[in-house]
Design a protein around this motif. Structure first.
Motif, short mmCIF file in Angstrom:
data_model
loop_
_atom_site.label_atom_id
_atom_site.label_comp_id
_atom_site.label_asym_id
_atom_site.label_seq_id
_atom_site.Cartn_x
_atom_site.Cartn_y
_atom_site.Cartn_z
N CYS A 1 16.82 47.53 -9.13
CA CYS A 1 15.61 47.52 -8.31
C CYS A 1 15.71 46.36 -7.33
CB CYS A 1 14.36 47.37 -9.20
SG CYS A 1 14.32 45.83 -10.14
N SER A 2 14.74 46.30 -6.42
CA SER A 2 14.74 45.17 -5.48
C SER A 2 14.15 43.95 -6.19
CB SER A 2 13.90 45.50 -4.25
OG SER A 2 12.53 45.51 -4.62
N ARG B 1 11.54 31.74 -5.65
CA ARG B 1 12.66 32.49 -5.07
C ARG B 1 13.56 32.99 -6.20
NH1 ARG B 1 15.15 28.31 -0.95
NH2 ARG B 1 14.65 26.93 -2.70
N ALA B 2 14.23 34.09 -5.91
CA ALA B 2 15.18 34.63 -6.89
C ALA B 2 16.59 34.19 -6.52
CB ALA B 2 15.11 36.15 -6.91
N CYS B 3 17.37 33.87 -7.55
CA CYS B 3 18.78 33.53 -7.36
C CYS B 3 19.58 34.58 -8.13
CB CYS B 3 19.04 32.13 -7.90
SG CYS B 3 20.75 31.61 -7.73
N VAL B 4 20.43 35.31 -7.45
CA VAL B 4 21.22 36.37 -8.08
C VAL B 4 22.70 36.04 -7.94
CG1 VAL B 4 21.77 38.83 -8.11
CG2 VAL B 4 19.42 38.07 -7.60
N ASN B 5 23.35 35.92 -9.07
CA ASN B 5 24.78 35.57 -9.07
C ASN B 5 25.07 34.35 -8.19
OD1 ASN B 5 25.13 37.80 -10.77
ND2 ASN B 5 25.40 39.17 -9.02
N GLU B 6 24.28 33.32 -8.42
CA GLU B 6 24.45 32.02 -7.76
C GLU B 6 24.20 32.02 -6.26
OE1 GLU B 6 27.40 29.36 -9.14
OE2 GLU B 6 27.07 29.90 -11.23
N THR B 7 23.41 33.00 -5.80
CA THR B 7 23.00 32.99 -4.40
C THR B 7 21.49 33.22 -4.33
OG1 THR B 7 25.12 33.92 -3.71
CG2 THR B 7 23.31 34.09 -2.13
N VAL C 1 18.40 34.78 -2.86
CA VAL C 1 18.32 36.04 -2.11
C VAL C 1 16.90 36.29 -1.62
CG1 VAL C 1 20.25 37.07 -3.39
CG2 VAL C 1 17.89 37.37 -4.23
N THR C 2 16.78 37.24 -0.70
CA THR C 2 15.48 37.63 -0.15
C THR C 2 14.88 38.73 -1.04
OG1 THR C 2 16.62 39.20 1.27
CG2 THR C 2 16.12 37.04 2.20
N ARG D 1 18.94 43.58 -4.06
CA ARG D 1 18.87 44.42 -5.28
C ARG D 1 19.44 43.67 -6.47
NH1 ARG D 1 16.79 49.17 -4.73
NH2 ARG D 1 17.48 49.87 -6.77
N VAL D 2 18.84 43.93 -7.63
CA VAL D 2 19.39 43.40 -8.88
C VAL D 2 19.69 44.54 -9.84
CG1 VAL D 2 18.27 41.14 -8.74
CG2 VAL D 2 17.08 43.02 -9.85
#
Lengths: 153, 88, 153, 88
Positions: free
Chosen positions: D33-34, D59-65, D67-68, D72-73
């Motif tokens: 999902c987003s 803020r969300a951090c996905v795989n060490e980045t 993201v906006t 997607r996660v």
């Protein structure tokens, strides 16, 4: 509240001075230091053998103390340390060291900046760059005067 | 009748020493004179110093205090001439 | 041209860091350092036992490196050094050390100032003050945001 | 028919851990999902986190980045939630 001001006739170590200054802190959160080092080349690229700073009796130290006292009065700093060499300075050696401490980083930055601008234009020193074939007196640049002017507002 | 003169030793700082040597002997009135008058006497007696002195950028230091042109100097005072200073 | 950035898990000595930074100079005339120290009292005067800084994997160091790189690109500095603690910090210990070197003192001052403003608002840390009876999270103040905003022009 | 869900483990940083513990398990659609949708799912499944998430400051951090919200996660991603940061 204390300002400690020294006219140094021998080489000094800025790291050691910062260590002593830090050791003397009384809970301040922010410490700023500035160190000015003698350059090995003049603005036109010519090699410099030594920077020679002349001072005048008690007047030089008094001028440094006046600048430090102004900084203490003007900015929210709790201590400052000013050390300035006089005499013959080899390239790389420290000419001047300034440290300021405050609860607030902005005050510590501004006070150190102010002290340097004032030292450049008002401290009683005369300096010349010496190389094997010439001697050149250095006076404050228009940039130095403009920097010092920023604090007049 | 000429006024009696006494010698005043003046220290020349910075680049002024390149022009006039480290020390200059200046004859001044026995009862002293103002710094402005002293500058005139130096320019007469050491013409090489006339140019820097008329620049308006040289200050007098009397007994370890930088003074204004109307300050007075006497024989026995410790006098120095300061060209523009530059620390740091 | 070099930026060296470290996330420190143990106490460090700002004087030693300034010494090493100075030792590595290549003829720059101006060195500015900033050190932030942990305070022993909160803004309301309550005693603080420790400042605890949390960081997140590689993201924290990457955020520090990005800030140092921005400073190198934006100001006429030739090197900078950034060290930031993570973990539990006792009052008086250094939290952060920044040093910058330049031919020009204004660039060295501004770059150190800029790096600190950015670290305060953008480096990936979460910090809390701990005392025996409370934990309090610290976020950037409106002053910190205003300081960081100065560089947006 | 209900869409198949998978569990995503989310690390809660800083003050968010005080509210929701250091790790939160969130059921998300099998196909991911987003980040914006993830925030909605977290708010549903961990109501204590709803308030900080609607503040717009997390803020969300996905795989060490970082993201906006439209990133997607997927299950298996390393996801963390960052409240406002503060170094120095």
């Amino acid at each position: 509240m204390s300002a400690e001001v020294t006219l140094a006739t021998k080489e000094f170590d800025p790291a050691e001075l910062l260590g002593a200054f830090t050791h003397g802190l009384g809970g301040e959160g922010a410490v700023v230091s500035f160190t000015g080092h003698a350059r090995g080349a003049a603005k036109d690229g010519a090699a410099i053998e030594a920077l020679v700073l002349e001072s005048y009796r008690g007047v030089t130290l008094a001028s440094m103390k006046a600048i430090a006292a102004d900084a203490m009065a003007r900015f929210d700093i709790s201590r400052c340390r000013v050390v300035h060499r006089t005499g013959r300075i080899a390239p790389g050696e420290a000419i001047v060291f300034v440290a300021t401490a405050s609860a607030h980083r902005r005050a510590a930055f501004e006070a150190a900046d102010f002290i340097m601008d004032r030292l450049k234009t008002e401290a009683v020193f005369w300096k010349r760059e010496e190389s094997p074939d010439r001697k050149r007196w250095i006076e404050p640049t228009s940039g130095d005067h403009a920097d010092a002017q920023r604090w007049q507002e | 009748m000429e006024e009696t003169r006494v010698m005043l030793e003046i220290e020349l700082c910075g680049r002024l020493a390149d022009v006039g040597g480290a020390l200059a002997q200046i004859a001044i009135p026995e009862n002293g004179c103002s710094v402005a008058e002293l500058f005139g006497l130096i320019a007469q007696q050491h013409p090489a110093l006339a140019h820097p002195l008329v620049s308006g950028r040289v200050r007098a230091c009397v007994n370890e205090t930088i003074v204004t042109p109307d300050a007075r100097v006497m024989a026995g005072d410790e006098v120095a001439l300061f060209p523009p200073v530059s620390g740091g």
